[in-house]
Design an enzyme around this catalytic site. Structure first.
Site, PDB file in Angstrom:
ATOM      1  N   HIS A  29       0.838  -1.203   0.000  1.00 45.30           N
ATOM      2  CA  HIS A  29       0.000   0.000   0.000  1.00 45.30           C
ATOM      3  C   HIS A  29       0.872   1.253   0.000  1.00 45.30           C
ATOM      4  O   HIS A  29       0.605   2.209  -0.738  1.00 45.30           O
ATOM      5  CB  HIS A  29      -0.908   0.048   1.245  1.00 45.30           C
ATOM      6  CG  HIS A  29      -1.929  -1.033   1.311  1.00 45.30           C
ATOM      7  ND1 HIS A  29      -2.040  -1.868   2.397  1.00 45.30           N
ATOM      8  CD2 HIS A  29      -2.911  -1.399   0.452  1.00 45.30           C
ATOM      9  CE1 HIS A  29      -3.037  -2.711   2.204  1.00 45.30           C
ATOM     10  NE2 HIS A  29      -3.584  -2.452   1.018  1.00 45.30           N
ATOM     11  N   LYS A  89     -16.019  -7.349   5.428  1.00 45.09           N
ATOM     12  CA  LYS A  89     -14.892  -8.214   5.766  1.00 45.09           C
ATOM     13  C   LYS A  89     -14.842  -8.374   7.278  1.00 45.09           C
ATOM     14  O   LYS A  89     -15.334  -7.524   8.017  1.00 45.09           O
ATOM     15  CB  LYS A  89     -13.562  -7.576   5.349  1.00 45.09           C
ATOM     16  CG  LYS A  89     -13.376  -7.324   3.892  1.00 45.09           C
ATOM     17  CD  LYS A  89     -12.029  -6.657   3.662  1.00 45.09           C
ATOM     18  CE  LYS A  89     -11.793  -6.402   2.192  1.00 45.09           C
ATOM     19  NZ  LYS A  89     -10.481  -5.803   1.968  1.00 45.09           N
ATOM     20  N   ARG A 100      -2.488  -6.300  -8.196  1.00 41.72           N
ATOM     21  CA  ARG A 100      -1.432  -7.287  -7.993  1.00 41.72           C
ATOM     22  C   ARG A 100      -1.458  -8.379  -9.050  1.00 41.72           C
ATOM     23  O   ARG A 100      -0.438  -8.804  -9.526  1.00 41.72           O
ATOM     24  CB  ARG A 100      -1.567  -7.938  -6.613  1.00 41.72           C
ATOM     25  CG  ARG A 100      -1.327  -6.987  -5.472  1.00 41.72           C
ATOM     26  CD  ARG A 100      -1.687  -7.633  -4.182  1.00 41.72           C
ATOM     27  NE  ARG A 100      -3.089  -8.051  -4.270  1.00 41.72           N
ATOM     28  CZ  ARG A 100      -3.794  -8.527  -3.287  1.00 41.72           C
ATOM     29  NH1 ARG A 100      -3.256  -8.704  -2.123  1.00 41.72           N
ATOM     30  NH2 ARG A 100      -5.066  -8.853  -3.451  1.00 41.72           N
ATOM     31  N   SER A 118      -3.298  -8.138   2.769  1.00 38.34           N
ATOM     32  CA  SER A 118      -3.490  -8.004   4.212  1.00 38.34           C
ATOM     33  C   SER A 118      -3.927  -9.333   4.817  1.00 38.34           C
ATOM     34  O   SER A 118      -3.519  -9.676   5.933  1.00 38.34           O
ATOM     35  CB  SER A 118      -4.517  -6.912   4.512  1.00 38.34           C
ATOM     36  OG  SER A 118      -4.007  -5.651   4.130  1.00 38.34           O
TER      37      SER A 118
END
Length: 161
Positions: free
Chosen positions: A17, A41, A90, A128
């Protein structure tokens, strides 16, 4: 002045990040990091903790601000004066998800542009979720997150790398 919004849950912020933030600062006059308050989440850190971790990790970076939000991201972008949203990619699965978000955001706010930045090679694998799993099992995460985040993660999880 061109303001860019970098939205996300950042649970927690990673060096991937930070790489996107630093690279966005080369392109835009100001980057607002928007910490989404209500992601769908299971979070490890609450909103105030995530904001504090990002503020600590970005200390010393000029023209960066960190704010939490709970409304539609395009509404928050307008609130902070952002004409651009920045996202990191990504892998191909990121592209599909980001493409869907981009099309919905384009429909909701055609005046806000999206800039996707490819992750640097050393962060292509980093998420993460994977980071939290590695940390919970005692893996060394020191080169994946800023020092303040590593300390907070290990304290939260009660583990030692």
């Amino acid at each position: 002045m061109t303001i860019a919004l970098y939205p996300g849950s950042f649970d927690p912020v990673t060096n991937g990040h930070l790489d996107i933030i630093k690279r966005a600062l080369v392109l835009f006059d100001k980057v607002v990091i928007g910490v989404y308050d209500r992601p769908d989440k299971r979070l490890l850190f609450n909103t105030a903790e995530r904001v504090a971790l990002i503020k600590g990790a970005t200390r010393g970076l000029n023209n960066v601000s960190v704010r939490s939000y709970s409304e539609l991201t395009v509404h928050f972008a307008r609130k902070v004066g952002a004409r651009v949203m920045v996202r990191g990619l990504r892998m191909s699965s990121d592209f599909e998800h980001e493409f869907e978000l981009a099309m919905m955001n384009r429909k909701l706010a055609p005046d806000i542009e999206l800039v996707c930045m490819m992750s640097s090679i050393q962060y292509q694998f980093l998420s993460s979720s994977l980071l939290k799993e590695a940390a919970s099992l005692g893996g060394c995460i020191d080169d994946l997150v800023p020092p303040n985040v590593a300390k907070a993660l290990l304290a939260k999880l009660g583990t030692r790398a």
